[in-house]
Design a protein around this motif. Sequence first.
Motif, PDB file in Angstrom:
ATOM      1  N   ASP A  85      11.159  12.389   0.498  1.00  0.00           N
ATOM      2  CA  ASP A  85      11.020  11.800  -0.843  1.00  0.00           C
ATOM      3  C   ASP A  85       9.590  11.377  -1.575  1.00  0.00           C
ATOM      4  OD1 ASP A  85      14.056  11.829  -0.838  1.00  0.00           O
ATOM      5  OD2 ASP A  85      13.973   9.816   0.130  1.00  0.00           O
ATOM      6  N   ASP A  86       8.580  12.107  -1.021  1.00  0.00           N
ATOM      7  CA  ASP A  86       7.364  11.800  -1.648  1.00  0.00           C
ATOM      8  C   ASP A  86       6.802  10.521  -1.234  1.00  0.00           C
ATOM      9  OD1 ASP A  86       4.817  12.585  -2.814  1.00  0.00           O
ATOM     10  OD2 ASP A  86       5.639  12.031  -4.655  1.00  0.00           O
ATOM     11  N   LYS A  87       7.221  10.105   0.102  1.00  0.00           N
ATOM     12  CA  LYS A  87       6.769   8.806   0.398  1.00  0.00           C
ATOM     13  C   LYS A  87       5.239   8.798   0.875  1.00  0.00           C
ATOM     14  CE  LYS A  87       7.268   7.472   4.672  1.00  0.00           C
ATOM     15  NZ  LYS A  87       8.059   6.991   5.953  1.00  0.00           N
ATOM     16  N   SER A  88       4.563   7.901   0.457  1.00  0.00           N
ATOM     17  CA  SER A  88       2.994   7.826   1.109  1.00  0.00           C
ATOM     18  C   SER A  88       3.014   7.643   2.484  1.00  0.00           C
ATOM     19  CB  SER A  88       2.381   6.536   0.229  1.00  0.00           C
ATOM     20  OG  SER A  88       1.082   6.406   0.616  1.00  0.00           O
ATOM     21  N   GLY A 111      -4.603   0.832  -1.171  1.00  0.00           N
ATOM     22  CA  GLY A 111      -4.078   1.784  -1.941  1.00  0.00           C
ATOM     23  C   GLY A 111      -5.025   2.984  -2.349  1.00  0.00           C
ATOM     24  N   GLU A 112      -6.224   2.565  -2.597  1.00  0.00           N
ATOM     25  CA  GLU A 112      -7.125   3.786  -2.886  1.00  0.00           C
ATOM     26  C   GLU A 112      -7.312   4.767  -1.614  1.00  0.00           C
ATOM     27  OE1 GLU A 112     -10.870   1.608  -4.124  1.00  0.00           O
ATOM     28  OE2 GLU A 112      -9.938   1.104  -6.187  1.00  0.00           O
ATOM     29  N   VAL A 113      -7.538   3.877  -0.413  1.00  0.00           N
ATOM     30  CA  VAL A 113      -7.764   4.621   0.822  1.00  0.00           C
ATOM     31  C   VAL A 113      -6.463   5.614   1.041  1.00  0.00           C
ATOM     32  CG1 VAL A 113      -8.041   4.630   3.276  1.00  0.00           C
ATOM     33  CG2 VAL A 113      -9.510   2.932   1.739  1.00  0.00           C
ATOM     34  N   ARG A 119      -3.788  12.674  -0.487  1.00  0.00           N
ATOM     35  CA  ARG A 119      -4.192  14.063  -1.247  1.00  0.00           C
ATOM     36  C   ARG A 119      -4.603  15.084  -0.133  1.00  0.00           C
ATOM     37  NH1 ARG A 119      -6.266  10.535  -4.822  1.00  0.00           N
ATOM     38  NH2 ARG A 119      -8.481  10.732  -4.092  1.00  0.00           N
ATOM     39  N   VAL A 120      -5.503  14.534   0.848  1.00  0.00           N
ATOM     40  CA  VAL A 120      -6.131  15.558   1.915  1.00  0.00           C
ATOM     41  C   VAL A 120      -4.834  16.280   2.532  1.00  0.00           C
ATOM     42  CG1 VAL A 120      -7.314  15.678   3.696  1.00  0.00           C
ATOM     43  CG2 VAL A 120      -8.302  14.518   1.881  1.00  0.00           C
ATOM     44  N   VAL A 121      -3.947  15.196   2.998  1.00  0.00           N
ATOM     45  CA  VAL A 121      -2.711  15.876   3.934  1.00  0.00           C
ATOM     46  C   VAL A 121      -1.913  16.846   2.901  1.00  0.00           C
ATOM     47  CG1 VAL A 121      -0.875  15.055   4.955  1.00  0.00           C
ATOM     48  CG2 VAL A 121      -3.031  13.850   5.490  1.00  0.00           C
ATOM     49  N   MET A 122      -1.702  16.388   1.503  1.00  0.00           N
ATOM     50  CA  MET A 122      -0.719  17.252   1.036  1.00  0.00           C
ATOM     51  C   MET A 122      -1.635  18.435   0.803  1.00  0.00           C
ATOM     52  SD  MET A 122       2.099  15.907   0.469  1.00  0.00           S
ATOM     53  CE  MET A 122       2.069  14.738   2.013  1.00  0.00           C
ATOM     54  N   ASP A 123      -2.637  18.426   0.465  1.00  0.00           N
ATOM     55  CA  ASP A 123      -3.583  19.901   0.392  1.00  0.00           C
ATOM     56  C   ASP A 123      -3.405  20.804   1.592  1.00  0.00           C
ATOM     57  OD1 ASP A 123      -4.212  19.172  -2.188  1.00  0.00           O
ATOM     58  OD2 ASP A 123      -6.194  18.538  -1.763  1.00  0.00           O
ATOM     59  N   GLN A 124      -3.538  20.109   2.881  1.00  0.00           N
ATOM     60  CA  GLN A 124      -3.488  20.987   4.026  1.00  0.00           C
ATOM     61  C   GLN A 124      -1.989  21.475   4.293  1.00  0.00           C
ATOM     62  OE1 GLN A 124      -5.726  21.883   6.403  1.00  0.00           O
ATOM     63  NE2 GLN A 124      -4.063  22.632   7.404  1.00  0.00           N
ATOM     64  N   LEU A 125      -0.829  20.476   3.899  1.00  0.00           N
ATOM     65  CA  LEU A 125       0.324  21.064   4.020  1.00  0.00           C
ATOM     66  C   LEU A 125       0.523  22.233   3.099  1.00  0.00           C
ATOM     67  CD1 LEU A 125       2.233  17.743   4.483  1.00  0.00           C
ATOM     68  CD2 LEU A 125       1.546  19.483   6.430  1.00  0.00           C
TER      69      LEU A 125
END
Length: 147
Positions: A85-88, A111-113, A119-125
């Motif tokens: 569910d797009d959980k952080s 929140g910024e970190v 973003r980095v993890v989603m780009d990799q996935l």
Amino acid sequence: MIDVRFPTAIQMVLSLAVAERKGERCTSAALASGLGANPVLVRKLAVPLVADGIIISSTGKNGGLRLGRSPDAITLKDVYLSVTDDKSLFTGRSDVPNVCIVSRNITNFFGEVSSGVDRVVMDQLASVTVADSLARIEALEEQRTGS
């Protein structure tokens, strides 16, 4: 508590890709057996995967689960977003008292970190498909067996 939905869903999707290659039917019971999990967990994880078109479920005598699209058209990000569910990945504490410079700002800082990590993890996935994953697993199997 560690969230096992994503790795379990990836194993399900990869197992379905292998079954499809072999021309075999795959049921939730068969997937559960390979996962060492309860069939209820498999069916629960299948719901969002079906809703997002990643897998298809059919009932009846020849029913079962299969991929909803080609393995090279499914990314690990697709699977992750479907079952989480797009959980952080990280969540800051909301119960920090505002008593010093750190506690007054930690929620925004974290929140910024967390946003940057997400973003980095989603780009990799997003850069890895099920087909890529299956090729890597097959290479690992060849290394393991020496063939």
